[in-house]
Design an enzyme around this catalytic site. Structure first.
Site, PDB file in Angstrom:
ATOM      1  N   CYS A 187      35.058  45.931  20.909  1.00 41.40           N
ATOM      2  CA  CYS A 187      35.115  47.277  20.330  1.00 41.40           C
ATOM      3  C   CYS A 187      36.244  48.039  21.008  1.00 41.40           C
ATOM      4  CB  CYS A 187      33.822  48.032  20.600  1.00 41.40           C
ATOM      5  SG  CYS A 187      32.408  47.373  19.752  1.00 41.40           S
ATOM      6  N   GLU A 236      40.143  29.653  -4.176  1.00 39.22           N
ATOM      7  CA  GLU A 236      40.005  29.671  -2.722  1.00 39.22           C
ATOM      8  C   GLU A 236      40.443  28.318  -2.163  1.00 39.22           C
ATOM      9  OE1 GLU A 236      38.827  31.593   0.019  1.00 39.22           O
ATOM     10  OE2 GLU A 236      39.062  29.711   1.075  1.00 39.22           O
ATOM     11  N   GLN A 253      30.279  38.033   4.453  1.00 39.23           N
ATOM     12  CA  GLN A 253      30.728  39.315   4.989  1.00 39.23           C
ATOM     13  C   GLN A 253      29.767  39.798   6.074  1.00 39.23           C
ATOM     14  OE1 GLN A 253      33.360  41.160   4.402  1.00 39.23           O
ATOM     15  NE2 GLN A 253      34.254  40.210   2.594  1.00 39.23           N
ATOM     16  N   CYS A 303      34.378  43.534  27.466  1.00 37.31           N
ATOM     17  CA  CYS A 303      34.203  42.737  26.254  1.00 37.31           C
ATOM     18  C   CYS A 303      35.449  42.769  25.377  1.00 37.31           C
ATOM     19  CB  CYS A 303      33.001  43.247  25.473  1.00 37.31           C
ATOM     20  SG  CYS A 303      32.850  42.591  23.822  1.00 37.31           S
ATOM     21  N   CYS A 318      42.864  43.535   4.462  1.00 36.76           N
ATOM     22  CA  CYS A 318      42.373  43.804   5.814  1.00 36.76           C
ATOM     23  C   CYS A 318      43.544  44.099   6.753  1.00 36.76           C
ATOM     24  CB  CYS A 318      41.562  42.624   6.331  1.00 36.76           C
ATOM     25  SG  CYS A 318      42.461  41.075   6.284  1.00 36.76           S
ATOM     26  N   CYS A 340      24.264  43.985  22.111  1.00 39.44           N
ATOM     27  CA  CYS A 340      25.549  44.443  21.606  1.00 39.44           C
ATOM     28  C   CYS A 340      25.183  45.501  20.582  1.00 39.44           C
ATOM     29  CB  CYS A 340      26.252  43.261  20.953  1.00 39.44           C
ATOM     30  SG  CYS A 340      27.577  43.745  19.852  1.00 39.44           S
ATOM     31  N   TYR A 377      41.834  34.272  -3.619  1.00 41.10           N
ATOM     32  CA  TYR A 377      41.335  34.270  -2.235  1.00 41.10           C
ATOM     33  C   TYR A 377      39.850  34.684  -2.265  1.00 41.10           C
ATOM     34  CZ  TYR A 377      46.411  34.858  -1.518  1.00 41.10           C
ATOM     35  OH  TYR A 377      47.782  34.754  -1.563  1.00 41.10           O
ATOM     36  N   CYS A 407      28.141  51.380  24.840  1.00 44.99           N
ATOM     37  CA  CYS A 407      27.818  50.081  25.404  1.00 44.99           C
ATOM     38  C   CYS A 407      28.391  50.010  26.809  1.00 44.99           C
ATOM     39  CB  CYS A 407      28.445  49.019  24.504  1.00 44.99           C
ATOM     40  SG  CYS A 407      28.539  47.410  25.234  1.00 44.99           S
TER      41      CYS A 407
HETATM   42  N1  SAH Z   1      37.217  37.605  -1.156  1.00 43.94           N
HETATM   43  C1  SAH Z   1      36.372  37.014  -0.149  1.00 43.94           C
HETATM   44  C2  SAH Z   1      37.085  36.467   1.074  1.00 43.94           C
HETATM   45  C3  SAH Z   1      38.414  37.009   1.445  1.00 43.94           C
HETATM   46  S1  SAH Z   1      39.018  36.401   2.996  1.00 43.94           S
HETATM   47  C4  SAH Z   1      35.286  37.972   0.235  1.00 43.94           C
HETATM   48  O1  SAH Z   1      35.322  39.133  -0.138  1.00 43.94           O
HETATM   49  O2  SAH Z   1      34.348  37.575   0.915  1.00 43.94           O
HETATM   50  C5  SAH Z   1      40.462  35.528   2.506  1.00 43.94           C
HETATM   51  C6  SAH Z   1      40.186  34.139   1.995  1.00 43.94           C
HETATM   52  O3  SAH Z   1      41.430  33.562   1.582  1.00 43.94           O
HETATM   53  C7  SAH Z   1      39.594  33.168   2.988  1.00 43.94           C
HETATM   54  O4  SAH Z   1      38.401  32.669   2.465  1.00 43.94           O
HETATM   55  C8  SAH Z   1      40.656  32.060   3.129  1.00 43.94           C
HETATM   56  O5  SAH Z   1      40.088  30.781   3.286  1.00 43.94           O
HETATM   57  C9  SAH Z   1      41.375  32.157   1.822  1.00 43.94           C
HETATM   58  N2  SAH Z   1      42.766  31.669   1.758  1.00 43.94           N
HETATM   59  C10 SAH Z   1      43.724  31.698   2.715  1.00 43.94           C
HETATM   60  N3  SAH Z   1      44.899  31.269   2.219  1.00 43.94           N
HETATM   61  C11 SAH Z   1      44.712  30.952   0.922  1.00 43.94           C
HETATM   62  C12 SAH Z   1      45.549  30.475  -0.135  1.00 43.94           C
HETATM   63  N4  SAH Z   1      46.844  30.230   0.070  1.00 43.94           N
HETATM   64  N5  SAH Z   1      45.002  30.295  -1.336  1.00 43.94           N
HETATM   65  C13 SAH Z   1      43.697  30.555  -1.564  1.00 43.94           C
HETATM   66  N6  SAH Z   1      42.855  31.006  -0.616  1.00 43.94           N
HETATM   67  C14 SAH Z   1      43.345  31.211   0.612  1.00 43.94           C
END
Ligand code: SAH
Length: 450
Positions: free
Chosen positions: A80, A332, A282, A77, A407, A159, A311, A71
């Site tokens: 990347c 969540e 995602q 930017c 992550c 992009c 989460y 790119c």
């Molecule tokens: N498992 C999902 C998203 C993971 S990202 C997937 O695969 O798509 C992490 C997520 O945790 C986010 O959506 C965020 O809003 C949530 N989060 C952050 N702190 C939290 C908490 N204390 N309790 C529950 N969820 C939480």
């Protein structure tokens, strides 16, 4: 070492944010735009006690892994960080980052580390693009990206991470802007209409969503724009999003629908999802499917298990596991995500999944009180990792397996260390590249009760 001094050094490593790291007589310098193996001449810009920052002046001898970025605007930017590194080397870097963190921070040994799952093609993978709209110094409307960490918009419509159709869509919008004199947004004065353009494309369905984020409640001649956009095949949803506040948040809460049902659909595995402009989804569904397949494999479900998906976001993992489990509880903190998750459970016909809004660390305790004890726990926390209270609740309830999706290898290592001190053994580690050309790496691990 002083500011403005010139040095030669070899880049030996990359920081978490992708800056090259080299040493002069043991003193560490961070150098942007370099690759491991480069021999470079640099100018010192800033010095601290234990490390400093330097600017690249010349590449004396390029690393064998250096490639020409695909790119033209990769440096300005900043999205990347690894484009100057060939993809195999990017993968090696990410794999090493995971292993180093587990060994150094986590003090973990004896686990099986699998080679990273890379992408077949690390281009055009992002299903979502957000382009800011503004005015350049000469007064022309520009659509592009924010330069580095600034809010200066640099004109650029292609992009290499995004879908090729984005360019076609932006062309249509640009014609519309100039034909009908649509004013671009100005951050400083909070004036002007068009702020951002959001585009999403279904990986499997190819359905396209276009959403214009506006500083107002009306877009004059919107039907003309809709007509033109509909000439693009698979155009499924066109909408406006109202954001009249003076802030950095891209989207407001209000949607004005111009065409379609307000959402596109896409699949991860055979689970169907409805995605609206405000939904989290995602960004790399192909690799997400591979990641979740590992989660499923590590969970070793027979159909009799109670699974917690902590989460859970919009419930992607919960729904991916639901057909193999007895009951799944998704937790969540963000309510709209939970509402999306419930819709997605219902359009897929799952009745054994329950979504609960709240903090994972609090809801875990509540689930225990209700006797919804887990056989398998999946966690997929944000970068800061799991709350210790949640880990303690998990440890007390002693599920057979914990599948941790992360992550951030550093907080992953910290949490795995805690779990391994409290009755769990790290069995499998599988890094997955979800974000080619960036420094990010996703990891899924299996821990088993000793
Ligand atoms: N498992 C999902 C998203 C993971 S990202 C997937 O695969 O798509 C992490 C997520 O945790 C986010 O959506 C965020 O809003 C949530 N989060 C952050 N702190 C939290 C908490 N204390 N309790 C529950 N969820 C939480």
């Amino acid at each position: 070492m002083k500011k403005n001094e010139i040095y030669c050094l070899k880049i030996e490593d990359l920081s978490q944010s992708g800056e090259g790291i080299g040493k002069v007589d043991g003193y560490v310098l961070f150098v942007k735009d370099t690759v491991i193996g480069d021999l470079v001449r640099v100018k010192v810009m800033k010095t601290g006690k234990s490390y400093g920052f330097a600017k690249l002046i010349e590449i004396i001898e390029p690393s064998k892994d250096r490639v020409e970025p695909l790119c033209g605007v990769s440096k300005s930017c900043g999205g990347c960080q690894l484009q100057a590194m060939n993809y195999e080397e990017q993968l090696r870097f990410k794999e090493k980052k995971v292993r180093d963190n587990l060994e150094r921070i986590g003090k973990l040994t004896g686990f099986k580390m699998h080679p990273i799952i890379g992408m077949e093609n690390p281009m055009y993978y992002r299903n979502k693009a957000q382009f800011p709209v503004g005015t350049d110094k000469a007064g022309n409307t520009v659509i592009g990206f924010y330069a580095g960490r600034t809010h200066t918009i640099i004109e650029s419509e292609h992009c290499i991470l995004g879908k090729p159709v984005n360019e076609q869509i932006l062309e249509v919008i640009k014609d519309f802007i100039s034909k009908y004199n649509i004013s671009p947004y100005d951050e400083k004065s909070n004036s002007g209409l068009l702020r951002h353009i959001l585009i999403r494309v279904g990986e499997k369905t190819k359905e396209i969503m276009v959403c214009l984020i506006i500083n107002g409640h009306k877009l004059e001649h919107a039907q003309k724009l809709v007509e033109k956009l509909l000439e693009i095949p698979n155009m499924t949803s066109i909408s406006l999003n109202v954001n009249t506040t003076k802030n950095n948040v891209i989207l407001g809460n209000e949607i004005i629908n111009l065409y379609g049902n307000g959402y596109i659909t896409d699949y991860i595995g055979d689970v169907k999802f409805q995605i609206s402009p405000l939904s989290f989804f995602q960004v790399n569904p192909k690799q997400t499917e591979r990641l979740y397949s590992k989660v499923l494999e590590y969970a070793q479900l027979t159909g009799n298990e109670v699974v917690w998906d902590m989460y859970c976001g919009i419930g992607t993992i919960s729904l991916f596991l639901a057909k193999s489990a007895k009951e799944v509880y998704g937790v969540e903190i963000v309510l709209p995500a939970i509402l999306d998750a419930r819709v997605n459970a219902s359009i897929n016909g799952f009745e054994n999944v329950e979504f609960i809004v709240g903090k994972a660390e609090d809801i875990a305790t509540q689930l225990c009180k209700e006797d919804k004890l887990p056989d398998v726990v999946v966690v997929d926390p944000p970068r800061k990792g799991c709350d210790e209270k949640l880990l303690n609740t998990i440890i007390e309830n002693a599920p057979k397996r914990i599948v941790y999706v992360s992550c951030d290898p550093a907080t992953l290592a910290r949490d795995l260390c805690y779990l391994s001190d409290n009755g769990y053994e790290l069995k499998q580690v599988q890094p997955v590249d979800m974000f080619g050309h960036t420094v990010h790496v996703e990891t899924v691990v299996l821990m088993s009760k000793v």
